[in-house]
Design a protein around this motif. Structure first.
Motif, PDB file in Angstrom:
ATOM      1  N   LEU A 136      57.710  14.967  45.551  1.00 45.90           N
ATOM      2  CA  LEU A 136      57.939  15.326  44.159  1.00 45.90           C
ATOM      3  C   LEU A 136      58.780  14.266  43.445  1.00 45.90           C
ATOM      4  O   LEU A 136      58.448  13.825  42.340  1.00 45.90           O
ATOM      5  CB  LEU A 136      58.626  16.686  44.083  1.00 45.90           C
ATOM      6  CG  LEU A 136      58.631  17.406  42.742  1.00 45.90           C
ATOM      7  CD1 LEU A 136      57.222  17.793  42.324  1.00 45.90           C
ATOM      8  CD2 LEU A 136      59.506  18.649  42.821  1.00 45.90           C
ATOM      9  N   GLY A 146      56.588   9.058  42.064  1.00 43.40           N
ATOM     10  CA  GLY A 146      57.022  10.428  41.833  1.00 43.40           C
ATOM     11  C   GLY A 146      57.675  10.587  40.477  1.00 43.40           C
ATOM     12  O   GLY A 146      57.601   9.701  39.618  1.00 43.40           O
ATOM     13  N   LEU A 366      52.733  19.855  41.926  1.00 46.55           N
ATOM     14  CA  LEU A 366      52.600  19.381  43.302  1.00 46.55           C
ATOM     15  C   LEU A 366      51.460  20.118  43.987  1.00 46.55           C
ATOM     16  O   LEU A 366      51.250  21.307  43.742  1.00 46.55           O
ATOM     17  CB  LEU A 366      53.917  19.636  44.049  1.00 46.55           C
ATOM     18  CG  LEU A 366      54.080  19.071  45.465  1.00 46.55           C
ATOM     19  CD1 LEU A 366      54.078  17.542  45.442  1.00 46.55           C
ATOM     20  CD2 LEU A 366      55.380  19.566  46.095  1.00 46.55           C
ATOM     21  N   LEU A 420      50.592  14.347  44.158  1.00 47.97           N
ATOM     22  CA  LEU A 420      51.017  14.598  42.783  1.00 47.97           C
ATOM     23  C   LEU A 420      49.832  14.337  41.860  1.00 47.97           C
ATOM     24  O   LEU A 420      49.475  13.186  41.615  1.00 47.97           O
ATOM     25  CB  LEU A 420      52.183  13.673  42.402  1.00 47.97           C
ATOM     26  CG  LEU A 420      53.496  13.884  43.155  1.00 47.97           C
ATOM     27  CD1 LEU A 420      54.490  12.805  42.781  1.00 47.97           C
ATOM     28  CD2 LEU A 420      54.072  15.247  42.837  1.00 47.97           C
ATOM     29  N   LEU A 439      52.466  11.470  35.038  1.00 54.27           N
ATOM     30  CA  LEU A 439      52.936  12.748  35.592  1.00 54.27           C
ATOM     31  C   LEU A 439      53.651  13.508  34.480  1.00 54.27           C
ATOM     32  O   LEU A 439      54.750  13.128  34.058  1.00 54.27           O
ATOM     33  CB  LEU A 439      53.878  12.513  36.773  1.00 54.27           C
ATOM     34  CG  LEU A 439      53.302  11.666  37.920  1.00 54.27           C
ATOM     35  CD1 LEU A 439      54.379  11.369  38.955  1.00 54.27           C
ATOM     36  CD2 LEU A 439      52.125  12.365  38.575  1.00 54.27           C
TER      37      LEU A 439
END
Length: 457
Positions: A136, A146, A366, A420, A439
């Motif tokens: 994560l 991440g 996730l 991810l 993300l």
């Protein structure tokens, strides 16, 4: 009462100094990060990786059709296509084992077999939770980094304008999504726009240091090479280096880097509201229960309790569960969940205190892939042994195979991995308020801890 209070005639017949017949439980971590992951089965017979494709949407057609072009078979319209993006889920095997001599255990004062099984179960849960946490924050295999990636600082001032700078952490700068939505390495043909200081540059190369000198948890120090020269003003030590596609990282008082955090920079309600606003602007779905989840350590949570806005919200409510327990509670659309597994970072040289990182995330941040055939390959092989399959983790007790048939093995194993998923296709053409981040489903909040502030005071 103490034995000294018994009559003297009875004291000699009372045995003393015997070892307790039961093991006492040790302290253990408070887990939570694995619960963020959406679970999926990793099918058998497809190798060790699986690539999933996420389909984007079509851009809204707000331009009227031209009546004069309404001819022929296409009626004046040109075919369009939706975009795609991909992420790769890689699996590995993890496990641990303990041996137990049944003869030795039989003369012991406590049941070592049950104690071993309990410790292995705790070890399995903590291992998977830490793997989820590391993915994560730091990124998964073959990914784009991440939720801490693409956000670092210059570590050595340039002597003169040049194309290469040294940075504290290269995670999040190594890979980009190509025009076809595939994860590829940064290069001359697949560059990345990066802001260094006040300037914007095109990144074309990344290299890790031979000796890792990063200060970030599980970070990788290295160098970034750009297509053009970086000015000395931008390439000065401490200047922020942020990828155009980096996830959002918030800090109190709008600090640009981790090293810029100063005394008094504790977690605040405004930081939380900023994270929630970013998630909502990207239309990130909430977790089950209708709220976003915030995972943080107790020291950072203590800072939130000291925030004036937080105190104002709870003025006159000191009898509430939130104040009485200080544990899991909901506030402003966020569920605060303390954990002892949040990444820890010691104070930087000359810094005011240790650095703490909360993460606020929504559903889909996730993905956990669990091997579909886990446990099936043991069928018929454990003659006299025992197999327990719980939450996609197997616990195996192997019968004694030594010459005296005394030593049994207790083990756990898990085959899987974490990924991810990216949301590049949810751009401003589809969602006007969306960010450019790969993300989008989580926001990290960096701050100091309340304990370190109290010590400094």
């Amino acid at each position: 009462m103490a034995i000294a209070n018994f009559p003297a005639s009875l004291q000699p017949v009372i045995q003393q100094g015997f070892l307790s017949r039961a093991f006492q439980d040790a302290l253990q971590s408070k887990l939570g990060f694995r619960s963020i992951a959406d679970r999926m089965e990793f099918p058998a017979r497809i190798g060790q990786t699986i690539t999933d494709t996420r389909a984007g949407l079509l851009v809204p057609a707000t331009t009227p059709l031209n009546p004069n072009a309404n001819t022929n078979f296409d009626n004046g319209m040109s075919p369009t296509e939706w975009s795609v993006e991909q992420y790769t889920l890689s699996i590995n095997q993890y496990g641990n084992t303990m041996d137990l001599n049944q003869v030795t255990e039989g003369v012991g004062v406590a049941n070592q077999f049950l104690a071993n099984a309990s410790r292995l179960g705790i070890n399995a849960r903590q291992t998977l939770d830490r793997l989820a946490r590391n993915a994560l924050y730091g990124g998964a295999q073959n990914g784009v980094g991440g939720y801490l990636g693409g956000n670092t600082r210059v570590t050595a001032t340039l002597g003169a304008a040049g194309t290469t700078i040294s940075v504290d952490d290269i995670r999040g700068f190594q890979n980009v999504l190509s025009s076809e939505g595939q994860v590829v390495s940064v290069g001359a043909t697949d560059g990345m726009t990066v802001t260094v200081g006040a300037g914007s540059y095109t990144l074309v190369g990344v290299a890790a240091d031979a000796v890792n000198a990063t200060t970030a948890p599980d970070g990788i120090s290295g160098t970034l090479t750009f297509s053009g020269n970086v000015s000395v003003a931008d390439g000065t030590a401490g200047m922020a280096v942020v990828a155009a596609t980096a996830p959002l990282v918030l800090r109190p008082s709008g600090r640009a880097t981790t090293a810029a955090l100063a005394a008094g920079d504790l977690l605040t309600i405004q930081n939380v509201l900023g994270a929630v606003a970013a998630l909502r602007d990207n239309n990130v779905p909430t977790m089950p229960g209708g709220v976003y989840h915030c995972y943080l350590d107790n020291n950072q949570l203590l800072g939130l309790f000291r925030d004036d806005d937080f105190k104002l919200l709870y003025r006159g409510q000191y009898g509430s569960d939130t104040y009485q327990t200080g544990q899991v509670f909901d506030l402003l659309g966020v569920r605060f969940i303390p954990t002892t597994e949040a990444p820890q970072q010691k104070a930087l040289t000359g810094g005011p205190g240790n650095i703490h990182r909360a993460i606020i995330c929504g559903q889909g941040a996730l993905i956990e892939g669990d091997y579909a055939n886990m446990g099936e390959h043991y069928a018929g092989l454990l003659d006299g042994g025992e197999l327990t399959h719980v939450d996609d983790v197997v616990m195996v007790t192997r019968p004694a195979l030594d010459r005296l048939a005394q030593i049994i093995a207790q083990s756990w194993a898990w085959i899987g991995g974490f990924a991810l998923p990216t949301d590049l296709t949810a751009n401003t053409s589809i969602i006007p308020t969306a960010t450019n981040s790969y993300l989008k489903r989580g926001v990290v909040i960096e701050s100091l801890g309340a304990t370190s502030q109290a010590a400094a005071a």
